[in-house]
Design a protein around this motif. Structure first.
Motif, PDB file in Angstrom:
ATOM      1  N   GLU A 253       0.830  -1.207   0.000  1.00 54.91           N
ATOM      2  CA  GLU A 253       0.000   0.000   0.000  1.00 54.91           C
ATOM      3  C   GLU A 253       0.863   1.256   0.000  1.00 54.91           C
ATOM      4  N   GLY A 257       0.322   1.540  -3.638  1.00 55.63           N
ATOM      5  CA  GLY A 257      -1.070   1.887  -3.387  1.00 55.63           C
ATOM      6  C   GLY A 257      -2.040   0.734  -3.537  1.00 55.63           C
ATOM      7  N   GLU A 258      -1.558  -0.497  -3.402  1.00 52.92           N
ATOM      8  CA  GLU A 258      -2.414  -1.671  -3.541  1.00 52.92           C
ATOM      9  C   GLU A 258      -2.354  -2.537  -2.293  1.00 52.92           C
ATOM     10  N   ASN A 259      -3.476  -3.150  -1.951  1.00 51.09           N
ATOM     11  CA  ASN A 259      -3.575  -4.052  -0.807  1.00 51.09           C
ATOM     12  C   ASN A 259      -3.127  -5.449  -1.233  1.00 51.09           C
ATOM     13  N   ARG A 430      -5.155  -6.777   8.925  1.00 48.87           N
ATOM     14  CA  ARG A 430      -5.431  -5.888   7.793  1.00 48.87           C
ATOM     15  C   ARG A 430      -6.273  -6.575   6.709  1.00 48.87           C
ATOM     16  N   ARG A 486       4.376   2.642   7.376  1.00 50.10           N
ATOM     17  CA  ARG A 486       3.250   1.770   7.037  1.00 50.10           C
ATOM     18  C   ARG A 486       2.055   2.012   7.953  1.00 50.10           C
TER      19      ARG A 486
END
Length: 535
Positions: A253, A257-259, A430, A486
């Motif tokens: 992320e 910018g990605e999970n 998460r 993070r």
């Protein structure tokens, strides 16, 4: 790795000079060859007995800095202390946070890093950027010299050929590791591989490009690496590859910018099922014999240190000598000189307070010495203020000193299983899958190993708890800056610490400091690079 560590210094210097002579990706480092007798790469690789030694040379750049002893540096204008891979990594990831203070602010670059006021001229930043690119250059050179065509030209034996695929996979991992550090710390890098034409201007790769490359590259070499814990200690295996993938997914992320927490958790499970186990004693991970004591079962990938053969001012030498307090003069208990480095290292108040509470009194992770000391550091130059810690030691698990009482035998545990347990718990929280009971069990295994009297329940397992537990378990292991970013607590004032932003009580810092600037000389050397926002 330590079985043939005696060859690392000579071979590293040979490979280093040869690689740098053949590539432009490090020309901004102003490399200064110091030994006119070094062999050219073609001569080195003509002896098939040298292939494993050349492999050791690529590994050696993680520890060594130059061709003429611990104080030398192959990078002109930077001394050994500002260009040693593990040391500058530790400084950027730890000294820039709430965990560490360096007393001697006249040391080049230190004041700016620990007060969060660095610029593109900072020598520690230049050292990290440069040393990582040296690793990349070494790897590229090894890969160019070990193609099938090259092996055919040299009529290399079947025995050597049977090992080359594995050697090349290890080298590709080391290159990916350096690109990972570049992606994390700088957000971009000079991008060059063995396929890049020699002496061409390298392109610049941003985080998205680096992430894609690291992910693809590490997956591509996985089957060519040995199974976990079947390679020589200190060399890369599948476990190290899985760890690097788990790390990029945990921080995806931030990076792209990605999970990717599900992917992170999946690779954590692969590592946990890979035959590793926790050291029986937490402190075994940080002792002079951590390559042979119970920590060998926990350490996934270290930076090798040897107090006689590979003397260097790397992270463990710095931390152990620096842990010796100005008041305590406790060097003998750490396996170095009584006075050490005169109180060079201390901890900040906010980190010390993470060990408040009766359940941390006997916690073996709590190595804080607070007697006759004030927790506050009102003046960084006052070595008698602030608490100290004694996590690392140049003593063996049987109480013997390391071979040298300045340069230590203690390997730096870059990756270890305890981190994986905490990564699993965080990825679960998460939304990455797994189960709460499994996550709680992993955390409690760490607490039980540390003799902490308090076990946790699923109700205790929160992200804030994980951040604090990571600090307690992994301090001074070059993890803290990345963790704080993070968790959104590095910049913007969500969490302040002593001397953050150059104010004794701490103030918010700008989000642009989440990455370091591209060194000025690197920008000048490669116009494809662009300065990071805010610098």
């Amino acid at each position: 790795m330590k079985k043939y560590i005696k060859n690392i210094k000579t071979i590293t210097c040979t490979v280093l000079l040869s690689a740098l002579a053949l590539t432009s990706c490090t020309k901004d480092l102003n490399v200064n060859p110091q030994d006119d007798d070094n062999l050219l790469a073609s001569q080195l690789f003509s002896n098939e007995n040298s292939y494993k030694q050349a492999l050791a040379g690529v590994y050696g750049n993680l520890a060594l800095t130059g061709t003429d002893g611990a104080g030398s540096s192959i990078v002109k204008g930077l001394d050994a202390g500002t260009s040693q891979y593990g040391r500058v990594l530790l400084y950027l990831q730890t000294l820039s946070t709430d965990q560490m203070v360096w007393s001697y602010e006249n040391d080049p670059g230190v004041r700016e890093i620990q007060r969060n006021i660095w610029t593109a001229q900072n020598p520690l930043i230049t050292g990290m950027f440069g040393r990582a690119h040296v690793s990349i250059a070494l790897a590229n050179n090894f890969l160019r010299e070990t193609t099938n065509e090259k092996l055919d030209e040299r009529n290399v034996s079947a025995d050597v050929r049977s090992k080359i695929t594995n050697y090349r996979a290890e080298v590709r991992f080391l290159r990916a590791l350096s690109y990972y550090h570049m992606m994390d710390l700088f957000g971009q890098a000079n991008f060059i591989t063995e396929a890049t034409p020699l002496n061409s201007q390298p392109e610049a790769a941003n985080r998205a490009r680096l992430f894609e490359y690291i992910e693809t590259e590490v997956k591509a070499i996985e089957n060519d690496l040995l199974d976990p814990r079947t390679n020589e200690y200190g060399r890369v295996d599948k476990g190290a590859a899985w760890m690097l993938l788990a790390k990029i997914y945990l921080n995806a992320e931030v990076f792209i910018g990605e999970n990717k927490y599900a992917e992170c958790l999946s690779y954590c499970e692969k590592i946990i099922n890979g035959g590793y186990s926790l050291a029986t004693d937490y402190l075994h991970n940080f002792m002079a014999d951590n390559n042979t004591n119970s920590a060998r079962n926990e350490i996934i990938f270290p930076i090798i240190s040897d107090g006689v053969v590979t003397q260097n001012y790397g992270p463990t030498t710095v931390m152990i000598n620096g842990e010796v307090g100005s008041i305590e003069k406790n060097g003998a208990s750490l396996g170095v000189g009584d006075g050490g480095w005169g109180g060079a290292l201390r901890i900040r108040k906010q980190f010390a307070e993470l060990f408040n509470g009766a359940n941390f009194t006997n916690d073996t992770r709590n190595t804080i010495i607070s007697a006759n000391r004030d927790i506050e550091i009102a003046d960084i130059s006052d070595r008698n203020s602030g608490y100290i810690v004694t996590k690392y030691s140049n003593k063996t698990s049987t109480g013997e000193n390391g071979k040298d009482q300045t340069f230590v035998d203690t390997d730096f545990p870059l990756f270890r299983l305890a981190d994986v347990y905490l990564m699993y718990a965080e990825a679960h929280l998460r939304g990455g899958g797994g189960t709460a009971s499994t996550a709680v069990n992993y955390v409690n295994q760490l607490r039980s190993r540390a003799n902490n009297s308090q076990t946790i329940t699923t109700g205790d397992l929160t992200l804030d708890f994980i951040l604090d537990e990571r600090a307690r378990e992994l301090y001074w292991e070059a993890k803290r800056r990345q963790d704080l970013i993070r968790f959104g607590k590095y910049s913007n004032g969500n969490f302040n610490w002593a001397w953050k932003g150059n104010v004794s009580g701490g103030i918010p810092i700008s989000t642009n400091l989440n990455v370091f600037p591209i060194p000025a000389n690197s920008l000048a050397a490669n116009p494809n690079l662009t300065q990071n926002t805010g610098y």
